[in-house]
Design an enzyme around this catalytic site. Sequence first.
Site, mmCIF file in Angstrom:
data_model
loop_
_atom_site.group_PDB
_atom_site.id
_atom_site.type_symbol
_atom_site.label_atom_id
_atom_site.label_comp_id
_atom_site.label_asym_id
_atom_site.label_seq_id
_atom_site.Cartn_x
_atom_site.Cartn_y
_atom_site.Cartn_z
ATOM 1 N N LYS A 265 0.819 -1.213 0.000
ATOM 2 C CA LYS A 265 0.000 0.000 0.000
ATOM 3 C C LYS A 265 0.856 1.268 0.000
ATOM 4 O O LYS A 265 0.406 2.326 -0.428
ATOM 5 C CB LYS A 265 -0.941 0.024 1.204
ATOM 6 C CG LYS A 265 -2.070 -0.995 1.140
ATOM 7 C CD LYS A 265 -3.306 -0.409 0.554
ATOM 8 C CE LYS A 265 -4.542 -1.278 0.563
ATOM 9 N NZ LYS A 265 -4.514 -2.600 1.139
ATOM 10 N N SER B 155 1.287 -9.836 -0.402
ATOM 11 C CA SER B 155 1.037 -8.393 -0.389
ATOM 12 C C SER B 155 1.314 -7.671 0.923
ATOM 13 O O SER B 155 1.417 -6.452 0.945
ATOM 14 C CB SER B 155 -0.413 -8.131 -0.818
ATOM 15 O OG SER B 155 -1.303 -8.934 -0.066
HETATM 16 C C1 LIG Z 1 -5.230 -3.645 0.783
HETATM 17 C C2 LIG Z 1 -4.610 -4.960 0.712
HETATM 18 C C3 LIG Z 1 -4.887 -5.853 -0.337
HETATM 19 C C4 LIG Z 1 -5.916 -5.559 -1.410
HETATM 20 O O1 LIG Z 1 -5.580 -4.433 -2.177
HETATM 21 P P1 LIG Z 1 -6.695 -3.672 -3.035
HETATM 22 O O2 LIG Z 1 -5.955 -2.700 -3.850
HETATM 23 O O3 LIG Z 1 -7.636 -3.032 -2.066
HETATM 24 O O4 LIG Z 1 -7.391 -4.719 -3.849
HETATM 25 C C5 LIG Z 1 -4.211 -7.063 -0.370
HETATM 26 N N1 LIG Z 1 -3.319 -7.397 0.591
HETATM 27 C C6 LIG Z 1 -3.019 -6.581 1.602
HETATM 28 C C7 LIG Z 1 -2.012 -7.022 2.597
HETATM 29 C C8 LIG Z 1 -3.650 -5.329 1.709
HETATM 30 O O5 LIG Z 1 -3.337 -4.514 2.727
#
Ligand SMILES: *Cc1c(COP(=O)(O)O)cnc(C)c1O
Length: 323
Positions: free
Chosen positions: A55, A307
């Site tokens: 993010k 992510s």
């Molecule tokens: C926000 C988030 C997502 C999803 O991202 P989007 O852009 O909202 O689809 C996936 N994994 C983590 C760890 C996140 O913080």
Amino acid sequence: LDNLPVNLNDVYKAKKSIRDLIVRTPLIQSSSFSGDGGAELYLKLENLQQTGSFKFRGASNKIANLSADEKKRGLITVSSGNHGKAVAYSAYKLGIPATICLSDKTPENKVNGIKKLGGHVLIAGGSYDEAEEVALGIADEQGLVFIDSFDDPLVIAGQGTIGMEIFEDLPDFDNILIPVSGGGLASGIGLFVKTLNPKINVIGVQMERGPVMYESLKAGHPIHLPEEPTLADGLKGGIGKENHYTFDLCRRLLDEILLVTEDEIANAMAVLIREQHLVIEGSGSVGIAAVLSGRFKLKGRTVVVLSGSNVDIPILMGIMSKY
Ligand SMILES: *Cc1c(COP(=O)(O)O)cnc(C)c1O
């Protein structure tokens, strides 16, 4: 893929804006997860990104591109946690005040992480969508700049820099699995990947408990779902009352969305620790959950985006004692 509202050029520009702020994260080949017939699995380690999730890319690109006047006004946002950390840290580095609205279900570690980075936390409602209403109201009243966590071209372009880095490290692959909530991550990576090579399967992954994008794509328009408790807390929340970009981008760029259960997410988190010694939060583990559950069959070269890392330690310990 003509006339995408965000394109390769926006991603290149984003990379320039955030190059000195972000970590260029590694792409590692995993020897622990292998498929039949020489299938290869690669992990993109966004758990190592600043503030513990991807993010930070989108938020820092958005904030770096604000006008002097906007910076002076101050920032506000709504977050399931990680976007809040990313905004708080970017704002702190530039000396801009930032208010982060959270639901009262936000895990303790994420609330504390935001406070530690200098963000002003406002617990506003019992769900992400409720907190969003509050944040938008305050933005309007006080003239603060609202930083969207996904439905903004600069945020999407920032997340797209992940796709760019993957291509630099691995020019030739067949599939990519991406966690999806609002769809900014999948839109950014998807537009980069599909533009460079339309043959690559771009696959979104969500939890079974409240998969708003999945159900919206099925319905053909953005829908609302009630929020449910899930280990993938970072994937909670809707796609906005009026979605401007990510619904359409996901519709055009994703080949499909797979859903995973809570049990599969917990197992993936435990396996990532045991086999790879990687601490990955539930939201970041859904791609591996799809692989381990067999919902996605490994074939050719597959990239899985891990992510984020911001798991609440007591939750993690509970999982490790059971899986
Ligand atoms: C926000 C988030 C997502 C999803 O991202 P989007 O852009 O909202 O689809 C996936 N994994 C983590 C760890 C996140 O913080």
